[in-house]
Design a protein around this motif. Structure first.
Motif, PDB file in Angstrom:
ATOM      1  N   ALA A   8       9.639  13.990   7.843  1.00  0.00           N
ATOM      2  CA  ALA A   8       9.714  15.194   8.531  1.00  0.00           C
ATOM      3  C   ALA A   8       9.625  14.985  10.143  1.00  0.00           C
ATOM      4  N   ALA A   9       8.326  14.344  10.445  1.00  0.00           N
ATOM      5  CA  ALA A   9       7.874  14.206  11.859  1.00  0.00           C
ATOM      6  C   ALA A   9       9.097  13.291  12.425  1.00  0.00           C
ATOM      7  N   ASP A  10       9.297  12.152  11.746  1.00  0.00           N
ATOM      8  CA  ASP A  10      10.548  11.229  12.402  1.00  0.00           C
ATOM      9  C   ASP A  10      11.778  11.931  12.416  1.00  0.00           C
ATOM     10  N   ALA A  11      12.146  12.493  11.457  1.00  0.00           N
ATOM     11  CA  ALA A  11      13.352  13.529  11.598  1.00  0.00           C
ATOM     12  C   ALA A  11      13.318  14.342  13.153  1.00  0.00           C
ATOM     13  N   LEU A  12      12.211  14.959  13.219  1.00  0.00           N
ATOM     14  CA  LEU A  12      12.114  15.782  14.519  1.00  0.00           C
ATOM     15  C   LEU A  12      12.503  14.987  15.833  1.00  0.00           C
ATOM     16  N   VAL A  13      11.732  13.788  15.546  1.00  0.00           N
ATOM     17  CA  VAL A  13      12.079  12.747  16.692  1.00  0.00           C
ATOM     18  C   VAL A  13      13.649  12.457  16.853  1.00  0.00           C
ATOM     19  N   LEU A  14      14.108  12.404  15.857  1.00  0.00           N
ATOM     20  CA  LEU A  14      15.314  11.664  15.961  1.00  0.00           C
ATOM     21  C   LEU A  14      16.358  13.006  16.333  1.00  0.00           C
ATOM     22  N   ALA A  30      25.901  12.440  18.755  1.00  0.00           N
ATOM     23  CA  ALA A  30      24.895  13.484  18.363  1.00  0.00           C
ATOM     24  C   ALA A  30      25.153  13.498  16.744  1.00  0.00           C
ATOM     25  N   LEU A  31      26.173  13.433  16.423  1.00  0.00           N
ATOM     26  CA  LEU A  31      26.453  13.690  14.771  1.00  0.00           C
ATOM     27  C   LEU A  31      25.718  12.406  14.345  1.00  0.00           C
ATOM     28  N   GLN A  32      25.926  11.270  14.678  1.00  0.00           N
ATOM     29  CA  GLN A  32      25.385  10.073  14.000  1.00  0.00           C
ATOM     30  C   GLN A  32      23.758  10.150  13.938  1.00  0.00           C
ATOM     31  N   TRP A  33      23.397  10.624  14.990  1.00  0.00           N
ATOM     32  CA  TRP A  33      21.892  10.977  14.981  1.00  0.00           C
ATOM     33  C   TRP A  33      21.322  12.061  14.300  1.00  0.00           C
ATOM     34  N   TYR A  34      22.166  12.980  13.946  1.00  0.00           N
ATOM     35  CA  TYR A  34      21.870  13.882  13.072  1.00  0.00           C
ATOM     36  C   TYR A  34      22.071  13.632  11.799  1.00  0.00           C
ATOM     37  N   LYS A  35      23.070  12.751  11.297  1.00  0.00           N
ATOM     38  CA  LYS A  35      23.193  12.115  10.007  1.00  0.00           C
ATOM     39  C   LYS A  35      21.819  11.467   9.664  1.00  0.00           C
ATOM     40  N   LEU A  39      18.904  12.302   6.329  1.00  0.00           N
ATOM     41  CA  LEU A  39      18.513  11.505   5.442  1.00  0.00           C
ATOM     42  C   LEU A  39      17.135  11.305   5.537  1.00  0.00           C
ATOM     43  N   LEU A  40      16.466  11.510   6.479  1.00  0.00           N
ATOM     44  CA  LEU A  40      14.763  11.922   6.432  1.00  0.00           C
ATOM     45  C   LEU A  40      14.282  13.010   6.081  1.00  0.00           C
ATOM     46  N   ASP A  41      15.177  14.152   6.378  1.00  0.00           N
ATOM     47  CA  ASP A  41      14.493  15.442   5.931  1.00  0.00           C
ATOM     48  C   ASP A  41      15.961  16.298   5.352  1.00  0.00           C
ATOM     49  N   PRO A  42      16.301  15.982   4.200  1.00  0.00           N
ATOM     50  CA  PRO A  42      17.506  16.205   3.522  1.00  0.00           C
ATOM     51  C   PRO A  42      17.598  18.091   3.347  1.00  0.00           C
ATOM     52  N   GLU A  43      15.964  18.361   3.217  1.00  0.00           N
ATOM     53  CA  GLU A  43      15.974  19.842   2.894  1.00  0.00           C
ATOM     54  C   GLU A  43      15.944  20.830   3.913  1.00  0.00           C
ATOM     55  N   ALA A  44      15.972  20.213   5.195  1.00  0.00           N
ATOM     56  CA  ALA A  44      16.029  21.254   6.192  1.00  0.00           C
ATOM     57  C   ALA A  44      17.442  21.856   6.613  1.00  0.00           C
ATOM     58  N   ALA A  45      17.673  23.063   6.272  1.00  0.00           N
ATOM     59  CA  ALA A  45      18.757  23.564   6.672  1.00  0.00           C
ATOM     60  C   ALA A  45      19.253  23.707   8.152  1.00  0.00           C
ATOM     61  N   GLU A  46      18.321  23.809   8.774  1.00  0.00           N
ATOM     62  CA  GLU A  46      18.810  23.921  10.246  1.00  0.00           C
ATOM     63  C   GLU A  46      19.597  22.780  10.724  1.00  0.00           C
ATOM     64  N   TYR A  47      19.291  21.376  10.276  1.00  0.00           N
ATOM     65  CA  TYR A  47      19.932  20.325  10.488  1.00  0.00           C
ATOM     66  C   TYR A  47      21.619  20.302   9.878  1.00  0.00           C
ATOM     67  N   ARG A  48      21.402  20.689   8.746  1.00  0.00           N
ATOM     68  CA  ARG A  48      22.882  20.733   8.240  1.00  0.00           C
ATOM     69  C   ARG A  48      23.786  21.826   9.255  1.00  0.00           C
ATOM     70  N   ALA A  49      23.249  22.979   9.381  1.00  0.00           N
ATOM     71  CA  ALA A  49      23.862  23.914  10.086  1.00  0.00           C
ATOM     72  C   ALA A  49      24.319  23.054  11.546  1.00  0.00           C
ATOM     73  N   VAL A  50      23.359  22.292  12.087  1.00  0.00           N
ATOM     74  CA  VAL A  50      24.084  21.842  13.477  1.00  0.00           C
ATOM     75  C   VAL A  50      25.261  20.751  12.872  1.00  0.00           C
TER      76      VAL A  50
END
Length: 93
Positions: A8-14, A30-35, A39-50
């Motif tokens: 989750a911490a690594d996901a936040l950096v990315l 940006a999409l490539q980074w969010y993908k 992968l690192l935090d698949p349960e975070a809904a916020e990232y899916r929305a972005v």
């Protein structure tokens, strides 16, 4: 430190890198980074929305719909109504 916390911490950096590309209007990058973030935090809904919004920018509506629905599934309290509105706005409902 648990591996879940590190992920989750690594996901936040990315995410921050992805956000910087969004600010530069480099949505494809940006999409490539969010993908990677997902992968690192698949349960975070916020990232899916972005990601859903980034897919719309590229005209990839099926992928956008899938990600928006996943965000609502992961966090219905915060994303169910947003997802419904999002789907209406892109003509998916």
């Amino acid at each position: 430190i648990s591996s879940d916390y590190r992920s989750a911490a690594d996901a936040l950096v990315l995410k921050r890198v992805g956000d910087s590309y969004i600010q530069q209007q480099r949505f494809s990058t940006a999409l490539q980074w969010y993908k990677l973030v997902v992968l690192l935090d698949p349960e975070a809904a916020e990232y899916r929305a972005v990601i859903a919004g980034l897919y719309v920018d590229q005209g990839k509506y099926e992928e956008a719909i899938s990600q928006a629905k996943k965000a609502a599934e992961l966090d219905p309290q915060n994303y169910a109504s947003q997802t419904e509105e999002f789907l209406k706005n892109i003509g998916a409902e």
